[in-house]
Design a protein around this motif. Sequence first.
Motif, PDB file in Angstrom:
ATOM      1  N   GLU A 164      46.312  48.813  33.992  1.00 18.22           N
ATOM      2  CA  GLU A 164      46.395  48.508  35.424  1.00 18.22           C
ATOM      3  C   GLU A 164      45.942  47.059  35.595  1.00 18.22           C
ATOM      4  N   ARG A 196      51.466  51.663  29.759  1.00 23.79           N
ATOM      5  CA  ARG A 196      50.918  53.023  29.597  1.00 23.79           C
ATOM      6  C   ARG A 196      51.761  53.793  28.605  1.00 23.79           C
ATOM      7  N   GLU A 198      53.224  56.533  28.174  1.00 26.46           N
ATOM      8  CA  GLU A 198      53.694  57.703  28.923  1.00 26.46           C
ATOM      9  C   GLU A 198      54.538  58.578  28.006  1.00 26.46           C
ATOM     10  N   PHE A 206      61.547  55.048  36.896  1.00 25.85           N
ATOM     11  CA  PHE A 206      60.444  55.651  37.660  1.00 25.85           C
ATOM     12  C   PHE A 206      59.160  55.677  36.830  1.00 25.85           C
ATOM     13  N   ARG A 207      59.277  56.113  35.573  1.00 25.59           N
ATOM     14  CA  ARG A 207      58.081  56.181  34.729  1.00 25.59           C
ATOM     15  C   ARG A 207      58.407  55.507  33.412  1.00 25.59           C
ATOM     16  N   VAL A 208      57.856  54.334  33.202  1.00 24.58           N
ATOM     17  CA  VAL A 208      58.171  53.541  32.023  1.00 24.58           C
ATOM     18  C   VAL A 208      56.886  53.152  31.299  1.00 24.58           C
ATOM     19  N   PHE A 211      55.449  48.169  32.889  1.00 19.80           N
ATOM     20  CA  PHE A 211      55.905  48.019  34.268  1.00 19.80           C
ATOM     21  C   PHE A 211      55.042  46.978  34.972  1.00 19.80           C
ATOM     22  N   GLN A 213      52.758  45.925  38.380  1.00 22.67           N
ATOM     23  CA  GLN A 213      52.045  46.389  39.563  1.00 22.67           C
ATOM     24  C   GLN A 213      51.798  45.216  40.502  1.00 22.67           C
ATOM     25  N   GLU A 215      48.912  44.689  43.059  1.00 20.70           N
ATOM     26  CA  GLU A 215      47.686  45.389  43.460  1.00 20.70           C
ATOM     27  C   GLU A 215      46.764  44.487  44.268  1.00 20.70           C
ATOM     28  N   GLU A 282      55.333  59.795  43.584  1.00 18.21           N
ATOM     29  CA  GLU A 282      54.471  58.696  44.061  1.00 18.21           C
ATOM     30  C   GLU A 282      55.224  57.365  44.061  1.00 18.21           C
ATOM     31  N   LEU A 283      55.151  56.707  45.208  1.00 18.90           N
ATOM     32  CA  LEU A 283      55.713  55.361  45.314  1.00 18.90           C
ATOM     33  C   LEU A 283      54.564  54.349  45.248  1.00 18.90           C
ATOM     34  N   TYR A 284      53.604  54.502  46.164  1.00 14.96           N
ATOM     35  CA  TYR A 284      52.436  53.616  46.209  1.00 14.96           C
ATOM     36  C   TYR A 284      51.169  54.456  46.373  1.00 14.96           C
ATOM     37  N   GLU A 322      41.682  49.952  47.709  1.00 10.75           N
ATOM     38  CA  GLU A 322      42.714  49.479  46.785  1.00 10.75           C
ATOM     39  C   GLU A 322      44.119  49.980  47.169  1.00 10.75           C
ATOM     40  N   THR A 324      47.856  49.877  46.105  1.00  8.83           N
ATOM     41  CA  THR A 324      48.580  49.536  44.882  1.00  8.83           C
ATOM     42  C   THR A 324      50.061  49.876  45.022  1.00  8.83           C
ATOM     43  N   GLY A 326      53.937  49.748  42.907  1.00  5.39           N
ATOM     44  CA  GLY A 326      54.681  49.556  41.658  1.00  5.39           C
ATOM     45  C   GLY A 326      55.962  48.785  41.929  1.00  5.39           C
ATOM     46  N   ARG A 329      59.104  50.999  40.981  1.00  2.00           N
ATOM     47  CA  ARG A 329      59.376  52.075  41.963  1.00  2.00           C
ATOM     48  C   ARG A 329      59.898  51.476  43.266  1.00  2.00           C
TER      49      ARG A 329
HETATM   50  N1  GAP Z   1      44.885  50.581  39.987  1.00  8.20           N
HETATM   51  C1  GAP Z   1      45.315  51.855  40.421  1.00  8.20           C
HETATM   52  C2  GAP Z   1      46.463  52.359  39.674  1.00  8.20           C
HETATM   53  O1  GAP Z   1      46.866  51.820  38.672  1.00  8.20           O
HETATM   54  P1  GAP Z   1      48.253  54.260  39.674  1.00  8.20           P
HETATM   55  O2  GAP Z   1      48.575  55.266  40.744  1.00  8.20           O
HETATM   56  O3  GAP Z   1      47.957  54.770  38.331  1.00  8.20           O
HETATM   57  O4  GAP Z   1      47.006  53.450  40.257  1.00  8.20           O
HETATM   58  C3  GAP Z   1      49.734  52.394  40.714  1.00  8.20           C
HETATM   59  O5  GAP Z   1      49.415  53.180  39.591  1.00  8.20           O
HETATM   60  C4  GAP Z   1      51.229  52.305  40.909  1.00  8.20           C
HETATM   61  O6  GAP Z   1      51.851  51.828  39.720  1.00  8.20           O
HETATM   62  C5  GAP Z   1      51.913  53.662  41.191  1.00  8.20           C
HETATM   63  O7  GAP Z   1      51.833  53.972  42.563  1.00  8.20           O
HETATM   64  C6  GAP Z   1      53.327  53.380  40.742  1.00  8.20           C
HETATM   65  O8  GAP Z   1      54.051  52.711  41.759  1.00  8.20           O
HETATM   66  C7  GAP Z   1      53.138  52.423  39.573  1.00  8.20           C
HETATM   67  N2  GAP Z   1      53.203  53.105  38.266  1.00  8.20           N
HETATM   68  C8  GAP Z   1      52.210  53.787  37.656  1.00  8.20           C
HETATM   69  N3  GAP Z   1      52.599  54.230  36.451  1.00  8.20           N
HETATM   70  C9  GAP Z   1      53.867  53.824  36.273  1.00  8.20           C
HETATM   71  C10 GAP Z   1      54.827  53.956  35.222  1.00  8.20           C
HETATM   72  N4  GAP Z   1      54.541  54.558  34.087  1.00  8.20           N
HETATM   73  N5  GAP Z   1      56.059  53.398  35.399  1.00  8.20           N
HETATM   74  C11 GAP Z   1      56.368  52.740  36.538  1.00  8.20           C
HETATM   75  N6  GAP Z   1      55.500  52.579  37.553  1.00  8.20           N
HETATM   76  C12 GAP Z   1      54.263  53.100  37.432  1.00  8.20           C
END
Ligand code: GAP
Length: 462
Positions: A164, A196, A198, A206-208, A211, A213, A215, A282-284, A322, A324, A326, A329
């Motif tokens: 993050e 991450r 993942e 959507f989940r990569v 990515f 952020q 923030e 989750e978007l934000y 905070e 945040t 993405g 997204r």
């Molecule tokens: N600092 C707080 C934090 O990192 P999070 O909900 O884990 O919170 C924030 O991540 C934002 O990052 C999410 O709302 C999403 O938009 C984006 N995000 C998180 N993991 C992601 C992933 N693997 N791929 C794409 N976007 C991701």
Amino acid sequence: MEKIVALSKRRGFVYPGSDIYGGLANTWDFGPLGVELKNNIKQLWWKTFIHQRRDMVGLDAGILMHPRVWEASGHVVNFNDPLVDCKTCKARFRADHLLEQRLGIEDADGMSADEMSRLIREANLRCPNCGNATLTDARQFNMMFKTTIGPVSETGLEVYLRPETAQGIFVQYKNILGSNRVKVPFGIGQIGKAFRNEITPGNFIFRVLEFEQMEIEYFIHPDEWEHHFDAWLKAQQDWIGAIGLNPEHVRVREHAPEKLSHYSKRTADYEYLFPGSLGWGELYGLAYRTDFDLRSHQEASGVDLTWFDQANNRRFLPHVIEPTFGVERTFITVMLDAYDEEETFDVNGRPDTRVVLRLDPKLAPYKAAILPLARKPELTSLAGDIFAQVQGDLGVLVDYDETGNIGKRYRRQDEIGTPFCFTVDFDSLEDGAVTVRDRDTTKQERIAIDEVAPYIGERLRR
Ligand code: GAP
């Protein structure tokens, strides 16, 4: 979603990562138009939250940080995904996702690994891949990517790719206080890559694994947290409106008090209704993180991170709200809500589908296209002059296209979201005017060549 994925590849928005080697799961590359859309999203965010506010400053911290940062932040111990393996086919799954999808449990991610394992056993859940009831118990896997600084891996310093951007802000908070005229309440915003490990398949971007952020850590006096939380909830809502998302596809979901992270007193997610099986996702996020981060870093580093409030003659450790966001997204939801298919007729009167990306002009990769009606030197030369004039006056990206019939060229621009096309025809040589065609209405009007740049500029300011 399939249509967006196909359009993204066909027109150069997003390509599968390492494509000529057969791809690498959950990695994607942004093509010529994708990088423009992404940059426009980031620039609008920076302008909205950093430049247009007097209580915000920016930061660009590094991806690699001292490993003690991640110990203090709790990521080394807590940043885990609960995973189960199939003993038969060796496929690996998120235990919480399995419980949500198979047993309809909401928010399984708040459960302990033991609790998840018990539910999986009791329901005799089968592997989604091979169908055998041979799933292991759930185990926690840390999601941070590791690498080593130094040439020899045994003696090198093991570091993490940041999961993050937030921690870079907490770590530089004291330097920012000391070098800028900022006063609590104030915020630090940052845009940057996060990584991450993942496991769950990504649903496009959507989940990569890698990515970006956007923030903000907003530092406040603890007595004022509710007021600031509500103000940021509203600011995020306004942003969602500004990027043109359909309000019916967006909702706020408050996290139940018993599901909050140990450091959070209130968390709310902006969720988006993704198509197909993904559904609400989750978007934000918006979290009241109390003073958890500054306190942890203060204790771990031994550096005093309190702030002296001269006006009220008090010293305290600021608390943090905070918000945040993405980038990926944002990108995907903007594309989904902009995508439209209109039933119409082609030049020969046959039924035809017009694909149009109704992007807000501020986000559209090309703000306009300049199209000479025919590839004749007198038209291409005038069109080239208009192209140069618009670029020079506005500094925005404009396309130039002289290939194919004009109807096809309009359609190409519709599909990539170009809001305005300016056609230079033979009359333009006489009357010094061009035809402007609006992407959304397809209405055409004649305007003076001198008016082209102001016409676009005015619409970008709306
Ligand atoms: N600092 C707080 C934090 O990192 P999070 O909900 O884990 O919170 C924030 O991540 C934002 O990052 C999410 O709302 C999403 O938009 C984006 N995000 C998180 N993991 C992601 C992933 N693997 N791929 C794409 N976007 C991701």
